[in-house]
Design a protein around this motif. Structure first.
Motif, PDB file in Angstrom:
ATOM      1  N   ASP A 158       0.805  -1.217   0.000  1.00 41.15           N
ATOM      2  CA  ASP A 158       0.000   0.000   0.000  1.00 41.15           C
ATOM      3  C   ASP A 158       0.842   1.273   0.000  1.00 41.15           C
ATOM      4  N   SER A 159       1.870   1.337   0.832  1.00 38.30           N
ATOM      5  CA  SER A 159       2.659   2.558   0.935  1.00 38.30           C
ATOM      6  C   SER A 159       3.386   2.850  -0.372  1.00 38.30           C
ATOM      7  N   TRP A 160       3.991   1.814  -0.936  1.00 37.59           N
ATOM      8  CA  TRP A 160       4.670   1.991  -2.220  1.00 37.59           C
ATOM      9  C   TRP A 160       3.681   2.408  -3.308  1.00 37.59           C
ATOM     10  N   GLN A 161       2.541   1.777  -3.354  1.00 40.58           N
ATOM     11  CA  GLN A 161       1.558   2.091  -4.384  1.00 40.58           C
ATOM     12  C   GLN A 161       1.021   3.508  -4.229  1.00 40.58           C
ATOM     13  N   ARG A 162       0.950   3.990  -3.015  1.00 41.19           N
ATOM     14  CA  ARG A 162       0.479   5.364  -2.799  1.00 41.19           C
ATOM     15  C   ARG A 162       1.434   6.366  -3.453  1.00 41.19           C
ATOM     16  N   ILE A 163       2.728   6.139  -3.297  1.00 43.10           N
ATOM     17  CA  ILE A 163       3.702   7.009  -3.945  1.00 43.10           C
ATOM     18  C   ILE A 163       3.640   6.847  -5.459  1.00 43.10           C
ATOM     19  N   ALA A 164       3.532   5.603  -5.926  1.00 43.56           N
ATOM     20  CA  ALA A 164       3.488   5.352  -7.370  1.00 43.56           C
ATOM     21  C   ALA A 164       2.288   6.035  -8.011  1.00 43.56           C
ATOM     22  N   ARG A 165       1.135   6.012  -7.332  1.00 48.60           N
ATOM     23  CA  ARG A 165      -0.052   6.689  -7.867  1.00 48.60           C
ATOM     24  C   ARG A 165       0.180   8.193  -7.955  1.00 48.60           C
ATOM     25  N   ALA A 166       0.787   8.754  -6.930  1.00 49.79           N
ATOM     26  CA  ALA A 166       1.046  10.194  -6.936  1.00 49.79           C
ATOM     27  C   ALA A 166       2.020  10.574  -8.042  1.00 49.79           C
ATOM     28  N   VAL A 167       2.987   9.713  -8.317  1.00 41.57           N
ATOM     29  CA  VAL A 167       3.926   9.959  -9.411  1.00 41.57           C
ATOM     30  C   VAL A 167       3.187  10.005 -10.738  1.00 41.57           C
ATOM     31  N   ARG A 168       2.323   9.041 -10.960  1.00 40.23           N
ATOM     32  CA  ARG A 168       1.601   8.986 -12.241  1.00 40.23           C
ATOM     33  C   ARG A 168       0.668  10.186 -12.397  1.00 40.23           C
ATOM     34  N   VAL A 169      -0.033  10.547 -11.338  1.00 37.68           N
ATOM     35  CA  VAL A 169      -0.997  11.648 -11.411  1.00 37.68           C
ATOM     36  C   VAL A 169      -0.305  12.987 -11.643  1.00 37.68           C
ATOM     37  N   SER A 170       0.815  13.215 -10.991  1.00 33.33           N
ATOM     38  CA  SER A 170       1.426  14.548 -10.997  1.00 33.33           C
ATOM     39  C   SER A 170       2.597  14.694 -11.964  1.00 33.33           C
ATOM     40  N   LEU A 171       3.294  13.604 -12.228  1.00 33.35           N
ATOM     41  CA  LEU A 171       4.533  13.708 -12.997  1.00 33.35           C
ATOM     42  C   LEU A 171       4.465  13.050 -14.363  1.00 33.35           C
ATOM     43  N   GLY A 172       3.413  12.261 -14.614  1.00 31.80           N
ATOM     44  CA  GLY A 172       3.237  11.698 -15.946  1.00 31.80           C
ATOM     45  C   GLY A 172       3.112  10.191 -15.956  1.00 31.80           C
ATOM     46  N   ASP A 173       2.218   9.691 -16.815  1.00 28.76           N
ATOM     47  CA  ASP A 173       2.021   8.243 -16.933  1.00 28.76           C
ATOM     48  C   ASP A 173       3.243   7.523 -17.471  1.00 28.76           C
ATOM     49  N   ASP A 174       4.120   8.266 -18.154  1.00 36.61           N
ATOM     50  CA  ASP A 174       5.305   7.635 -18.744  1.00 36.61           C
ATOM     51  C   ASP A 174       6.442   7.476 -17.744  1.00 36.61           C
ATOM     52  N   VAL A 175       6.303   8.058 -16.556  1.00 34.22           N
ATOM     53  CA  VAL A 175       7.360   7.969 -15.547  1.00 34.22           C
ATOM     54  C   VAL A 175       7.257   6.634 -14.814  1.00 34.22           C
ATOM     55  N   VAL A 176       8.369   5.903 -14.759  1.00 35.95           N
ATOM     56  CA  VAL A 176       8.393   4.565 -14.152  1.00 35.95           C
ATOM     57  C   VAL A 176       8.930   4.669 -12.726  1.00 35.95           C
ATOM     58  N   PRO A 177       8.115   4.360 -11.706  1.00 33.77           N
ATOM     59  CA  PRO A 177       8.631   4.361 -10.332  1.00 33.77           C
ATOM     60  C   PRO A 177       9.582   3.181 -10.115  1.00 33.77           C
ATOM     61  N   LEU A 178      10.787   3.472  -9.659  1.00 31.27           N
ATOM     62  CA  LEU A 178      11.777   2.429  -9.413  1.00 31.27           C
ATOM     63  C   LEU A 178      12.290   2.520  -7.982  1.00 31.27           C
ATOM     64  N   PRO A 179      12.337   1.401  -7.265  1.00 30.44           N
ATOM     65  CA  PRO A 179      13.033   1.406  -5.974  1.00 30.44           C
ATOM     66  C   PRO A 179      14.530   1.516  -6.216  1.00 30.44           C
ATOM     67  N   TYR A 180      15.226   2.192  -5.316  1.00 28.76           N
ATOM     68  CA  TYR A 180      16.675   2.235  -5.462  1.00 28.76           C
ATOM     69  C   TYR A 180      17.329   2.470  -4.105  1.00 28.76           C
ATOM     70  N   LEU A 181      18.642   2.287  -4.088  1.00 28.28           N
ATOM     71  CA  LEU A 181      19.432   2.491  -2.882  1.00 28.28           C
ATOM     72  C   LEU A 181      19.993   3.897  -2.903  1.00 28.28           C
ATOM     73  N   GLN A 182      19.589   4.722  -1.940  1.00 27.45           N
ATOM     74  CA  GLN A 182      20.092   6.093  -1.896  1.00 27.45           C
ATOM     75  C   GLN A 182      21.537   6.090  -1.443  1.00 27.45           C
ATOM     76  N   LEU A 183      22.373   6.848  -2.158  1.00 27.54           N
ATOM     77  CA  LEU A 183      23.803   6.811  -1.900  1.00 27.54           C
ATOM     78  C   LEU A 183      24.205   7.687  -0.724  1.00 27.54           C
ATOM     79  N   GLY A 184      23.540   8.827  -0.552  1.00 31.00           N
ATOM     80  CA  GLY A 184      23.851   9.710   0.560  1.00 31.00           C
ATOM     81  C   GLY A 184      22.916   9.483   1.736  1.00 31.00           C
ATOM     82  N   ALA A 185      23.228  10.136   2.833  1.00 27.98           N
ATOM     83  CA  ALA A 185      22.409  10.007   4.041  1.00 27.98           C
ATOM     84  C   ALA A 185      21.405  11.153   4.115  1.00 27.98           C
TER      85      ALA A 185
END
Length: 440
Positions: free
Chosen positions: A358-385
């Motif tokens: 649910d939490s991940w999907q909530r962010i993914a939905r917001a990405v699609r609604v606000s930033l574009g359907d063509d934007v692919v949400p990807l999990p990643y490892l943040q390099l900085g703190a």
């Protein structure tokens, strides 16, 4: 009444600069920032509960229909120091260029861009008469750039009150192109974890004396040998779980030739880690713990032998490594008992948040609604703190994502000169936070 962009520019002009030396911090600038927030966002300060934590960190509570499963939106108000003469535009002027298309200022991205976008989204929703379905907290640290004591104190407050957020969003990845080789679509890089931090001191003591009669192995030479040995023996490469998740999620969007490789990480993982480590500093940093010497010191005189030659090693720990395992690796690499190794500060990598559910999907939905359907949400490892690492104590769903589309040059300006953000890019970020709050 001023526009969102003018409010953003006003806040960017306040030099809330963090320094490791507390005596160099201008606390009046932080007070001015607080005052400006209160004046520029009257609805928030009328409707939300606000408290100052740890002197200058801010915590707001927007009561919703339920106090269960709250949302936390994070940002920090402090910025790193500047060397003004390196900038094309004054770093705290918030100049607009290109017929108002770009804002130039320290903090435009890191991290007042997110902080002000959050405030704009909440202020607008209040104007619309919105009541969120669940409580929303706004958590703004004041010293993220020097360790994040403000965010730690906010976590202490929330923990003492039994608050356990269902979702936490802090700064982190952005919308980029080319982050994953072979993937041409724009990707929203959503950090599900971040690397740990370790600073080591390497010290070689000796008697000192006049430089005209040096010993066969002076302290500086022994230290230089230790540094070179560490450089020649890097930490091993591997695909940590967040990186595997990123590559597997990217597989359907990859080029035809790369798709089978990303779909068979069990077989091609070691080969892929080796290839990624050679494709530049960022990709190397996602497949191994990194170590680099950042400070060196020796004698205070040109003709005096050092009584203590010293180096500081900055180490960023890959998920799965620990402070203890990294220290052991450095000892093996240096292989010299006369080189003293001390832990100056250290914290293990963060817990890993889920990239499903649910939490991940909530962010993914917001990405699609606000930033574009063509934007692919990807999990990643943040390099900085970031300050978000402290929130893993009270939440299992902590994510690191700034909802801005950034070029490689714009990302390179973070903590450097000429930091800037496109106006349209920043305005879309406001819509992201609005979508997350509404969750529609």
């Amino acid at each position: 009444m001023s526009s969102p962009v003018e409010r953003f520019r006003e806040l960017l002009r306040i030099p809330t600069v963090s320094h490791v030396d507390p005596g160099r911090v201008d606390l009046a600038a932080f007070d001015a920032f607080h005052d400006a927030l209160e004046r520029l966002y009257p609805r928030i300060h009328a409707a939300l509960e606000r408290e100052v934590v740890s002197d200058h960190a801010l915590l707001y509570r927007w009561r919703g229909a339920s106090d269960a499963d709250p949302l936390v939106l994070m940002a920090h108000m402090d910025v790193v120091p500047v060397v003004a003469e390196e900038w094309q535009h004054p770093p705290f002027a918030a100049d607009l260029t290109g017929t108002g298309a770009t804002i130039h200022a320290r903090g435009a991205i890191d991290d007042k861009g997110a902080l002000v976008a959050i405030m704009e989204a909440v202020e607008a929703l209040l104007a619309d008469g919105t009541t969120p379905s669940h409580d929303v907290y706004l958590a703004f640290g004041h010293d993220e750039e020097i360790g994040g004591t403000g965010a730690q104190a906010i976590v202490d407050v929330l923990h003492a009150r039994g608050v356990r957020p269902a979702l936490v969003i802090d700064e982190g990845g952005a919308v980029v192109r080319g982050a994953v080789p072979g993937v041409s679509a724009p990707t929203a890089m959503i950090g599900v974890a971040e690397r740990g931090i370790l600073s080591l001191g390497l010290t070689v003591p000796e008697r000192g004396g006049h430089a005209s009669t040096p010993p066969a192995m002076p302290a500086t030479a022994r230290l230089a040998r230790a540094i070179d040995r560490l450089r020649r023996r890097p930490f091993p490469r591997r695909l940590a779980p967040p990186v595997r998740a990123m590559l597997a999620t990217a597989a359907p969007h990859a080029s035809r030739s790369l798709r089978p490789v990303l779909r068979r990480l069990d077989r091609f993982g070691p080969l892929l880690a080796r290839v990624l480590s050679r494709l530049g500093p960022e990709l190397n940093a996602i497949v191994r713990t990194t170590a680099v010497v950042t400070e060196l010191s020796g004698s205070d005189g040109q003709n005096v032998l050092a009584t203590r030659a010293r180096a500081t090693v900055d180490i960023r720990l890959l998920t799965g490594d620990t402070v203890d395992s990294a220290v052991a690796h450095v000892r093996r690499a240096v292989a010299d008992p006369l080189v003293e190794i001390d832990v100056l500060r250290g914290s293990d990598p963060s817990a890993v948040s889920p990239w499903r559910g649910d939490s991940w999907q909530r962010i993914a939905r917001a990405v699609r609604v606000s930033l574009g359907d063509d934007v692919v949400p990807l999990p990643y490892l943040q390099l900085g703190a970031s300050d978000s690492r402290w929130f893993t104590r009270i939440s299992d769903a902590v994510y690191r994502f700034a909802p801005f589309t950034l070029s490689a040059d714009e990302r390179a300006a973070l903590h450097s000169h000429d930091e800037r953000i496109g106006v349209d890019t920043w305005l879309r970020g406001i819509e992201f936070y609005r979508a997350v709050i509404l969750d529609r």
